[in-house]
Scaffold this motif. Sequence first.
Motif, short mmCIF file in Angstrom:
data_model
loop_
_atom_site.label_atom_id
_atom_site.label_comp_id
_atom_site.label_asym_id
_atom_site.label_seq_id
_atom_site.Cartn_x
_atom_site.Cartn_y
_atom_site.Cartn_z
N TYR A 147 -8.51 2.89 18.10
CA TYR A 147 -8.02 3.97 17.24
C TYR A 147 -8.88 4.03 15.97
N LYS A 148 -9.23 5.23 15.57
CA LYS A 148 -10.05 5.47 14.39
C LYS A 148 -9.25 6.28 13.37
N PRO A 149 -9.81 6.50 12.16
CA PRO A 149 -9.11 7.33 11.18
C PRO A 149 -8.69 8.67 11.76
N HIS A 150 -7.49 9.11 11.37
CA HIS A 150 -6.87 10.36 11.84
C HIS A 150 -6.50 10.31 13.32
N CYS A 151 -6.28 9.10 13.83
CA CYS A 151 -5.93 8.95 15.24
C CYS A 151 -4.54 9.50 15.54
N GLY A 152 -3.69 9.57 14.56
CA GLY A 152 -2.33 10.07 14.75
C GLY A 152 -1.73 10.44 13.42
N VAL A 153 -0.48 10.86 13.44
CA VAL A 153 0.23 11.16 12.20
C VAL A 153 1.56 10.42 12.23
N ALA A 154 1.81 9.65 11.17
CA ALA A 154 3.08 8.95 11.03
C ALA A 154 4.09 9.90 10.39
N LEU A 155 5.27 9.98 10.97
CA LEU A 155 6.34 10.85 10.49
C LEU A 155 7.57 9.97 10.35
N GLU A 156 7.85 9.52 9.11
CA GLU A 156 8.81 8.46 8.87
C GLU A 156 10.04 8.99 8.14
N ALA A 157 11.16 9.10 8.84
CA ALA A 157 12.42 9.46 8.20
C ALA A 157 12.85 8.31 7.30
N GLN A 158 13.20 8.64 6.04
CA GLN A 158 13.43 7.58 5.06
C GLN A 158 14.17 8.12 3.84
N ARG A 159 14.57 7.22 2.98
CA ARG A 159 14.93 7.56 1.61
C ARG A 159 13.64 7.59 0.80
N TRP A 160 13.70 8.14 -0.39
CA TRP A 160 12.47 8.37 -1.13
C TRP A 160 11.86 7.05 -1.62
N PRO A 161 10.53 6.96 -1.67
CA PRO A 161 9.87 5.70 -2.04
C PRO A 161 10.08 5.34 -3.50
N ASP A 162 10.09 4.04 -3.75
CA ASP A 162 10.20 3.48 -5.11
C ASP A 162 11.46 3.98 -5.82
N ALA A 163 12.49 4.31 -5.06
CA ALA A 163 13.70 4.90 -5.63
C ALA A 163 14.33 4.05 -6.74
N PRO A 164 14.37 2.72 -6.64
CA PRO A 164 15.01 1.94 -7.71
C PRO A 164 14.34 2.12 -9.07
N ASN A 165 13.04 2.47 -9.07
CA ASN A 165 12.29 2.58 -10.33
C ASN A 165 12.06 4.02 -10.77
#
Length: 329
Positions: A285-303
């Motif tokens: 696998y090389k750069p741009h081999c796929g796309v990650a689609l991650e259901a989540q809460r927002w990053p760094d939320a505590p800060n």
Amino acid sequence: MTAFGSTQDGRTVDAITIAKGDLTATILTFGATLHSVHLLGVPHSLTLGCDTMQAYEADLLYFGALVGPLANRVSNATAPLNGQMLQLLANEGTTSLHSGPYGIQQEVWTVLAQAPDSVTLELTLADGKDGFPGNRVITAHFAIIDPAQLTLNISATTDADTLINIANHSYWNLDGTASIAGHVLTVPADNYVPIDAACIPTGRAPVDGTGFDLRTATVMDPKNGQRLDNNFCLNGIEGTLKPACTLTGKNGVTMMMQTTEIGLQVFDAWPISSGDFKGHTGTEYKPHCGVALEAQRWPDAPNQDGFPSCVLRADETYRQFTSWSFSHA
């Protein structure tokens, strides 16, 4: 259930294949990893992975895994909770990414139940592991619904207040090609989370007039210079099922993703490589081999002031439901 391999420290990893209708999926006990997804009539896996266990402890560290217990980035590897500052493990400069180097993606989960079309995995985390309080129990239930829908139910409990944000980190390539170029992506989000040079959020902003407006079908083109490694603030209410994205390959395969989460991390894998390990396609696998689609809460939320909370109280249960529905034109 079949043996998949062993970790570097000798833990046994199994693979469980579930199937129903037109869909087949294989899940690893290592990291509760979605190893592969096959749609009837399509000759390749729709998600990226490798048949070598060692790859998942090296260059394919996050591929398909459930990451957490606090997914995404936490600035300065510190997070306030109940008036105290938690000291987490840094693994990206001063940042803690996916809870540091020993998160749930590096654990071997226990199989609680298995059926032809479903599997339930469980993981117990001790109080203080990786800097997080609470004895925690996490379950992940994968199931296939006819004709071609994969579902994931995640739950977590704790005996002390803690921080929880769990995300499936699968990379998708619906064409089975070396690049996601030509895939069409739609994300129904009016706002996104801009980031600084360290990929730490700098607030929330409208997508209007930016390269992050994916509300209409957008052709993914690695040559256009627009990199994606951002959280999109999904339209809808936290805890209710809502559209997260639609992805269509040039071969006519479409994936519609829904989730009860309020965020979707879109990462176009621009720096990603599988090194010497060969993926499902038989090549690296090389750069741009796929796309990650991650259901989540927002990053760094505590800060981050104004971001939705990722605190899980001792008398509460964390729940996430995410589904992926597949069709082929």
